[in-house]
Motif scaffolding. Structure first.
Motif, PDB file in Angstrom:
ATOM      1  N   GLN A 438       0.746  -1.267   0.018  1.00  0.00           N
ATOM      2  CA  GLN A 438      -0.057  -0.006  -0.023  1.00  0.00           C
ATOM      3  C   GLN A 438       0.890   1.280   0.034  1.00  0.00           C
ATOM      4  N   ASP A 442      -1.568   2.057  -5.303  1.00  0.00           N
ATOM      5  CA  ASP A 442      -2.800   2.487  -4.803  1.00  0.00           C
ATOM      6  C   ASP A 442      -3.751   1.211  -5.258  1.00  0.00           C
ATOM      7  N   THR A 443      -3.188   0.202  -6.065  1.00  0.00           N
ATOM      8  CA  THR A 443      -3.886  -0.885  -6.458  1.00  0.00           C
ATOM      9  C   THR A 443      -3.220  -2.185  -6.203  1.00  0.00           C
TER      10      THR A 443
END
Length: 534
Positions: A438, A442-443
């Protein structure tokens, strides 16, 4: 640990004791041959008694006469008509029978007076007593035979026999012999006796007495005696054979025990001394002997000790490295703190003071975080060793974490992701990996796939990836490869090292790799955890 220097180890003595126990029982058998000896004596007695019966019948048929006999008593002499044995035909029969046997034959009349003896010879000067021959064949015994005979002679005899009655030259009566007394009472009898020969050596004598009968009763007794030397020699031969077997077996047992001692006790002693040297040198520079070529339990023990020693050396190296890394990591914020504190005393501006106080607070927080992570890492191995592994289904854990970190999830349908482990520790691993992903992306995507007998759990991100030459180094303690936007010192660099430590304690694997696009450009990173399926 203390290794006692003994000339003969206790294990060697135990090997000798166990191997020699059966031989000791065999040796004790020498003292319990009494039943066998008694059976031999009884057989010889029955044979001698049957022979006496035959002789008694022959004498009764050939030497029995009916005529007057003078009977002297307190009231004077009386002439009676009585069945009796004729002296000369009886002696002649005794001599002839004596030529067919090795037994001594004596004939007594119904008064117990001797009438004939196979050891007598009749000549011009009267009756001559020849007696048995005392000639003995002498030969030189071999040392081994002589030694065995000496041992056999020392062994106590289990026979409890009386000594044969000694006949005086002036006494010719048969009442001195218990067997003759029984036979005169119409009771056949047989006995065994001890008797000293002319050389003073104790020998056995067998005797049997049978009544000579007429139609009216007992008219005499046939008394047979025979040397029991054959029985003695047979018993001595059995004892010699047992003793010879015992000595030969003892020799083989001694050699076998020496071999077992060399094959078992010596390697164990060698391993023990090597282990002691490892202890004294703290596992450094000492090697446990490799005995794996033996292909037995001692070889397995040497491999286990070698593996333990290698693990100890690695652990000591790891502790030294950890101590050096801790000193280095703590020294950096301490140096920064020292510089800030020294500068604080000479700064006049309030804004500069605030900035320095912010630096000091940051370094203090960094030290606190660093010490906390170091404490967790140092206690991890001990805590894992005390915790029991149990069946854990990772599906609920991964589903919950995917929701918390807003990550994509791809799991097998209607299938538990079962592994053996400590649920809280495995949760700590996946939480560290997701938190790390993280911070770079962001994915995030979580997937699980069963390959063979193992589960492969993968966590992917779309960050900048990992330098190719750092794919292994990122699992080292205090290594930190953080985004450029992140403030320095926010992480201790122990997260991935702790993850690897936990997974390896569960006999699993963890590794990192880069995700490439079709043009071989890095488009992210992935961490894969492999654990055995249950």
């Amino acid at each position: 640990m203390i290794t006692r220097n003994r000339v003969i180890s206790r294990l060697t003595l135990k090997i000798f004791a166990v191997n020699g126990l059966a031989l000791v029982m065999l040796a004790f058998g020498l003292f319990y041959l009494g039943q066998y000896e008694n059976n031999l004596i009884k057989t010889e007695q029955k044979t001698l008694e049957r022979q006496a019966h035959i002789y008694a019948g022959a004498i009764a048929e050939t030497a029995q006469v009916r005529g007057p006999m003078i009977r002297r008593g307190e009231r004077g002499a009386r002439i009676l008509k009585f069945d009796r044995l004729a002296r000369f035909p009886a002696r002649k029969m005794i001599r002839r029978l004596g030529q067919t046997t090795t037994s001594r034959i004596r004939l007594y009349d119904f008064d117990g007076q001797i009438m004939g003896d196979s050891d007598w010879l009749a000549g011009p000067v009267g009756v001559i007593e020849t007696g048995p021959s005392s000639h003995r064949t002498r030969f030189l015994k071999m040392p081994v035979t002589a030694s065995l005979d000496f041992i056999v002679d020392v062994l106590p005899s289990s026979l409890n026999l009386d000594y044969y009655p000694t006949q005086e030259k002036t006494s010719m009566t048969g009442f001195m012999y218990p067997d003759v007394q029984n036979a005169l009472a119409n009771m056949p009898s047989a006995s065994a006796w001890w008797k000293n020969d002319m050389e003073g050596k104790k020998n056995m004598v067998l005797s049997a007495a049978v009544p000579v009968k007429s139609m009216k009763g007992v008219i005499g007794v046939v008394y047979l005696t025979r040397s029991g030397e054959g029985i003695i020699n047979a018993m001595r031969q059995v004892q010699r054979d047992i003793l010879m077997i015992f000595l030969i077996s003892l020799g083989f047992t001694f050699l076998l025990s020496l071999y077992l001692s060399g094959a078992i006790a010596r390697p164990l002693k060698k391993l023990s001394r090597s282990a002691e040297r490892v202890q004294n040198n703290f596992g450094r520079g000492e090697k446990i002997p490799d005995l794996s070529k033996r292909n037995d339990e001692i070889g397995d023990l040497s491999l286990s000790l070698k593996s333990m020693t290698d693990a100890l050396s690695l652990r000591l190296d790891s502790i030294e490295s950890f101590a050096a890394d801790v000193a280095h990591e703590i020294k950096n914020p301490l140096t920064s703190l020292r510089s800030a504190v020294e500068t604080l005393s000479i700064i006049k501006s309030d804004d500069d003071r605030k900035r320095l106080m912010s630096v000091i607070l940051h370094d203090v927080n960094r030290l606190d975080r660093l010490i906390t992570d170091i404490s967790k890492s140092s206690r991890l191995d001990a805590e894992l060793s005390r915790e029991d592994l149990e069946h854990v289904d990772l599906r609920p854990m991964l589903e919950s974490m995917a929701q918390y970190y807003n990550a994509g999830l791809s799991l097998p349908v209607n299938m538990n992701i079962g592994v053996n482990g400590v649920e809280s520790r495995l949760g700590q691993v996946f939480d560290n990996l997701l938190s790390n992903a993280q911070s770079f992306s962001d994915t995030i995507k979580i997937s699980a796939e069963k390959q063979g007998r193992s589960w492969h759990i993968t966590i992917k991100d779309n960050g900048g990836g990992i330098p190719e030459n750092k794919l292994d180094a990122i699992f080292n303690r205090f290594y930190s490869e953080r985004p450029t936007s992140e403030r320095f010192g926010e992480h201790s660099g122990l997260g991935l090292a702790i993850c690897k430590q936990i997974i390896e304690a569960h006999d699993g694997e963890i590794y990192a790799d880069n995700i490439m696009d079709e043009n071989q450009n890095k488009i992210g990173a992935q961490f894969t955890v492999i654990m055995r399926s249950v």
